[in-house]
Scaffold this motif. Structure first.
Motif, PDB file in Angstrom:
ATOM      1  N   GLU A 170       1.782   3.918  -0.406  1.00 39.94           N
ATOM      2  CA  GLU A 170       1.358   2.543  -0.107  1.00 39.94           C
ATOM      3  C   GLU A 170       2.126   1.503  -0.923  1.00 39.94           C
ATOM      4  O   GLU A 170       2.041   0.312  -0.644  1.00 39.94           O
ATOM      5  N   TYR A 211       5.023  -8.146   1.334  1.00 39.10           N
ATOM      6  CA  TYR A 211       4.539  -6.855   0.863  1.00 39.10           C
ATOM      7  C   TYR A 211       3.030  -6.907   0.628  1.00 39.10           C
ATOM      8  O   TYR A 211       2.467  -7.982   0.395  1.00 39.10           O
ATOM      9  N   ASN A 212       2.404  -5.718   0.660  1.00 40.95           N
ATOM     10  CA  ASN A 212       0.953  -5.645   0.406  1.00 40.95           C
ATOM     11  C   ASN A 212       0.604  -5.120  -0.977  1.00 40.95           C
ATOM     12  O   ASN A 212      -0.352  -5.558  -1.583  1.00 40.95           O
ATOM     13  N   LYS A 213       1.372  -4.139  -1.442  1.00 40.50           N
ATOM     14  CA  LYS A 213       1.058  -3.541  -2.744  1.00 40.50           C
ATOM     15  C   LYS A 213       2.326  -3.520  -3.603  1.00 40.50           C
ATOM     16  O   LYS A 213       3.317  -2.883  -3.235  1.00 40.50           O
ATOM     17  N   SER A 261       9.428   2.633  -1.317  1.00 40.26           N
ATOM     18  CA  SER A 261       9.377   1.309  -1.940  1.00 40.26           C
ATOM     19  C   SER A 261      10.748   0.769  -2.306  1.00 40.26           C
ATOM     20  O   SER A 261      11.696   1.532  -2.486  1.00 40.26           O
ATOM     21  N   ASP A 268       4.878  -0.856  -1.987  1.00 37.93           N
ATOM     22  CA  ASP A 268       5.998  -1.485  -1.280  1.00 37.93           C
ATOM     23  C   ASP A 268       7.156  -1.840  -2.210  1.00 37.93           C
ATOM     24  O   ASP A 268       8.298  -1.924  -1.789  1.00 37.93           O
TER      25      ASP A 268
END
Lengths: 329, 76
Positions: A76, A135-137, A107, A78
């Motif tokens: 997860e 990006y989310n994370k 990533s 990024d």
């Protein structure tokens, strides 16, 4: 353009190496004393990494803890940003080594060098990637193995620093929470007051640079001290004002851990008693970019920062650089 | 000027206001200030009198009289 998302810290982690070196141990290495170090800096001990333990090893350990706390898996993530002035190698970046160690294969990854302000700079860069929705994370890390760059014949610097790593996972949070305001700054005209002379292209490693001990950290202590006292106070006040808050709204301070007197001066500016300040330099010394995230992780795990609190993070470092932010939990 | 300088020094060092301070008093030898106390005192002068005191000048101060003379020369 769509509106920016609120961004916050959704998990933290830290790692400090096992080998503890007290001031009394330092007395055996260099002409100094526990009393001298304590009264001038507040430092009682520091931890040094094992000979075969690197910045990326420590960073990866802190990162995995932060990911566990955030309930986020490696696939997860990024983007990985590592703030460090003591990378494993000049090439590749420490962030790429961390990516491989934690298995975050999808990533992007890069290092950022703003010395002791590294984590706060990394956080602000990461925040913007999440705020825009790109990006989310984002995994932000401050990690250092300073012991590899200390001149153990220079008593003015070698007693000050330690090794360690701290990490945080940034992600979108509900509106009104997360990082409310921030400030980053630099003053390159004072770059030479805190430096490592050789090892770059200006002065590549040679027999002479080794002989002249130019691969170690040197510091103009009183210049750095003056800069630090002033900037920690003013940057802290600026971010409180930018967030539309007053000093009464601030519950807790997580400052860079260079010197107890600098921390006290910053706390005084924010009207906070020392019980409302995370202090770990007594045990860890100055871990440069790792100081703020390790202190933050400790404060969270010790329950000193609670839901609804507003916290100021502030740091300064070589460059000279500084950074500060207000976080609503 | 001397009184103001004295007041700042005693406040920074956390000393009683009836501590004996003369122009011949030395910060480090008589008042037991360490190197960082000295930097903090210099900073307090810089803020109070809106001047800059470079390290190269501060190193030459032997006693409080020297400090007062320097500040007077900069604020005159």
């Amino acid at each position: 353009m769509k509106s920016l998302r609120s961004v916050g810290i959704i998990g933290t982690g830290s790692y400090v190496p096992e080998r503890k070196v007290t001031n009394f141990d330092m007395e055996k290495i260099v002409d100094t004393s526990d009393e001298w170090i304590r009264t001038r800096t507040g430092i009682g001990a520091r931890h040094f990494a094992a000979d075969d333990e690197t910045t990326s090893d420590m960073a990866a350990k802190a990162a995995l803890k932060a990911m566990e706390a955030a309930n986020v898996t490696a696939d997860e993530i990024d983007l990985i940003i590592v703030g460090t002035l003591t990378p494993d190698m000049l090439l590749p970046s420490t962030a790429c080594l961390v990516q491989d160690k934690i298995g975050a294969n999808g990533s992007a990854a890069f290092d950022l060098e703003t010395a002791c302000s590294g984590f706060i700079y990394a956080m602000e860069v990461g925040r913007n990637f999440v705020a825009t929705g790109m990006y989310n994370k984002v995994l932000v890390i401050g990690a250092e193995k300073l012991s590899s760059f200390l001149d153990f014949e220079d008593r003015a610097t070698c007693v000050l620093f330690g090794d360690g790593a701290g990490a945080a996972v940034l992600g979108p949070v509900e509106d009104g929470k997360g990082i409310l305001s921030s400030e980053l700054g630099a003053d390159g005209s004072k770059g030479m007051v805190l430096k490592i002379d050789a090892g770059g292209c200006k002065m590549p490693a040679s027999e002479q640079t080794l002989k002249d001990r130019l691969h170690y950290i040197t510091m103009d202590g009183s210049e750095v001290f003056k800069f630090a006292v002033r900037i920690m106070g003013s940057a802290s006040l600026n971010v409180v004002e930018k967030a539309g808050l007053t000093l009464d709204d601030i519950n807790f301070l997580v400052p860079h851990q260079a010197n107890m007197r600098i921390i006290s001066a910053a706390a005084k500016k924010l009207n906070l008693p020392l019980e409302k300040v995370q202090i770990n330099l007594t045990e860890y010394g100055n871990m440069s970019a790792a100081s703020v995230p390790v202190a933050l992780d400790q404060a969270i795990r010790e329950g000193k920062i609670k839901e609804g609190d507003k916290t100021v993070l502030v740091g300064f470092g070589g460059g000279l650089t500084w950074g500060a932010c207000v976080i609503q939990w | 000027m001397f009184d103001k300088v004295k007041e700042i020094i005693l406040e920074q060092l956390g000393l009683d206001e009836d501590t004996v301070v003369t122009p011949e008093t030395s910060l480090m030898n008589d008042l037991k200030a360490d190197s960082l106390d000295a930097v903090e005192i210099i900073m307090a002068f810089e803020d109070e009198f809106d001047i800059e005191i470079p390290d190269s000048e501060a190193e030459n101060f032997k006693n409080i009289g020297d400090i007062v003379a320097y500040i007077e020369s900069k604020t005159a």
